[in-house]
Scaffold this active site. Sequence first.
Site, PDB file in Angstrom:
ATOM      1  N   HIS A  49       0.819  -1.209   0.000  1.00 17.05           N
ATOM      2  CA  HIS A  49       0.000   0.000   0.000  1.00 17.05           C
ATOM      3  C   HIS A  49       0.855   1.263   0.000  1.00 17.05           C
ATOM      4  O   HIS A  49       0.481   2.279  -0.592  1.00 17.05           O
ATOM      5  CB  HIS A  49      -0.918  -0.009   1.220  1.00 17.05           C
ATOM      6  CG  HIS A  49      -2.017   0.995   1.161  1.00 17.05           C
ATOM      7  ND1 HIS A  49      -3.034   0.941   0.240  1.00 17.05           N
ATOM      8  CD2 HIS A  49      -2.268   2.099   1.912  1.00 17.05           C
ATOM      9  CE1 HIS A  49      -3.860   1.951   0.429  1.00 17.05           C
ATOM     10  NE2 HIS A  49      -3.422   2.672   1.433  1.00 17.05           N
ATOM     11  N   HIS A  96     -10.415   2.916  -1.137  1.00 13.02           N
ATOM     12  CA  HIS A  96     -10.586   2.530   0.262  1.00 13.02           C
ATOM     13  C   HIS A  96     -11.399   1.234   0.275  1.00 13.02           C
ATOM     14  O   HIS A  96     -12.460   1.133   0.881  1.00 13.02           O
ATOM     15  CB  HIS A  96     -11.261   3.643   1.070  1.00 13.02           C
ATOM     16  CG  HIS A  96     -10.484   4.032   2.279  1.00 13.02           C
ATOM     17  ND1 HIS A  96     -11.059   4.364   3.483  1.00 13.02           N
ATOM     18  CD2 HIS A  96      -9.146   4.115   2.492  1.00 13.02           C
ATOM     19  CE1 HIS A  96     -10.119   4.652   4.364  1.00 13.02           C
ATOM     20  NE2 HIS A  96      -8.955   4.509   3.789  1.00 13.02           N
TER      21      HIS A  96
END
Length: 752
Positions: A49, A96
Amino acid sequence: MDATESLPSLETAQKLGLLPEEFDRIAEILGRRPNFTELSIFSVMWSEHCSYKNSIVWLKTLPRDSDRMLAKAGEENAGLVDIGDGLACSFKIESHNHPSALEPYQGAATGVGGINRDIFTMGARPIAQLNSLRFGNLELAKTKRLLRGVVKGIGDYGNAFGIPTVGGELFFDESYNTNPLVNAFSAGIVEVGKSAKATSFGVGNPVFIVGSATGKDGIHGATFASEDISAASTDKLPAVQVGDPFMEKLLLEATLEIIETGYVIGIQDMGAAGIICSTSEMSAKGEHGMIIDLDKVPTRQPNMAPFEILLSESQERMLVVIEKGKEHIIQGIFDKWDLNCAQIGEVTAPGENDLGRIHFYRYGELVADVPAYDLVLGGGAPQYNREYKEPAYIKEYAKFDPSNVDDLEADEIRDVAEHLLSHPNICSRKWVYEQYDSMVGTANRSTNAPSDAAVVRVKGPGLPATEKSIVITVDCNSRYVNANPRQGAMIAVAEACRNIVCSGGEPLAVTNNLNFGNPYVPEVYWQFVEAVQGMGEACRRFSTPVTGGNVSFYNQSSDDGPVFPTPTIGMLGLMENPAHRMTLNFKNEGDLIFLVGGSTNDIASSEYLYSYRNVTASPAPLFDFEDEWRVQEGIRTLIRNGWIQSAHDVSDGGLFTTLAESAMAGNVGFQVVTDDRHRLDAFLFGESQSRVIISVSPDQRQHVEGYLDDTVLPFKYLGTVTTGNFIIDGATILTVAEAKGLYDNALGNIMK
């Protein structure tokens, strides 16, 4: 640091998501084994990430430059593009996904908050938002719960924050049953030369944390986003952050005010990985170090451990470095806005053998000593080129032969029309957008005049007056990408361009959100590599460089496997003159309807084939750059010359759906004749690319046909705009009232 501290083992490192070779590399970098705080730091900063370790080698192949680019791709909080008149647009898209799979309301809300912070840390005031959402089978109660939570989270946060949501896309497929995709896009405006940078330099300059207090929400959220969703994922709910839009509104105003002083050296949003991410990335970029006293960080819980403070992803926080001696100014501004503003450290000089180290203290003890450069993307963080191979299903899909599917009879058209107009992938998103405020700020030019892309007037407090508008869209047909990742990604870029052109804009640049499964699965990584290469080729052909974006891997589960590969394209366009504004709605009875672009017998990967015929294995639609380019040039010219009344690109659902949407938006009907040179189903419901429906007033027919003839651009006169009915080959298929009843209410009826 306490030499007697029990140092973590390889097993601990692996539990934190690190590979054995990465654990060894950390010890080599530090010249010793890391303590737990340092190991936690590396685990989040080297997570997929944050480090993009499995994607960066391919992201570097994307086109990243143009004369309009004002920030290097991926090196600032968001992209920054010159739009003329001394103004620039900052824009970005991010995912998200994992948080939204577990806690859809907060997952989506904090996604909206995070992407807007990326924009205003650039010094730009956000003026518009989009979102791209993917969910599983809508017949499942779980899918309805996720959709309801995500939409409410986006609406509640965006509405309270005061930024209009002006468009987006929504798609359903069983591949997203466990792992929905929630991609949020934001755009803002700043004067050229007044933007801020995410950097840190100047020995002795103070380092501040501003905004909300730091809590235990979101700890190891970056690591959580770098693993598959599983039954155990619910145990990681603390990795889901909690947002406060009212706090963010205050933070927006305070941030823009301190940037306006000119005393800000650098500023960065505390998103993924929190304090450690901001301190390390800013230090590495500025080639300096920092000394940080964690005791001075405002916290919400007592006795937080050093790693908890460093890794917390509590929302509505910024790290700010300002000029020494100006502390009272930043303090005064944040006091005025009633926000935390705490000096937690200062900038230090780089060492003899490194570009800058960060020293973290807690209770007077040194708890971590790490080199900033070795933590970050583009620095010492690992970079991998994973094994990849073509999935077996690709060759099976390519064997599809449309001749094995019976063509429609004329009396079947109504059945298909009703199926498509009420299908969740085609029908109106009214149930969704009615929960969003699209008019706050009064800049949205699309609310009462729909077009293929959102048109938002460029305006804001303190900005020079201009008639410009930004034209923005998010696009990706993930079914196409799954069938052929390279070609599907090309089509996603082409459709984004086509939507902007059909709305009267000029495509400028791209931000992308690359949503894929586990990169350690060779077949998944092949999808990623192919899609990136296809995207790169398309962006070069359309002169739309990639300004940055987001990679989201590990979107898969043991039950459902990987999601459809979904490289969402967020595109920025520019409309210099409001007279060029073009809408999709048919205007006047008697106007002529033309199809610009050539039709084929292609029904591959269409919604008709997939959900009506239940044929799920077929290739992506055919696509040709030259055809696409010529169609876009033609539509651009027709709009600029004022020769057409409407333009609407043919995409999901095919030509019939395009006609129906244009008619319903104008509350009129149409009467058209099909082309007997093609299959009836392919002509009406196939999704052949590079086609646009236009309507033309009779007095402009000569201009339009003359231009299209002169440029040898394929076109066909279809018929006329009428009142009341949808008539095809002389037969009434639906009334406009029937069509609107199906189209407008389908999603709401399902969600009830």
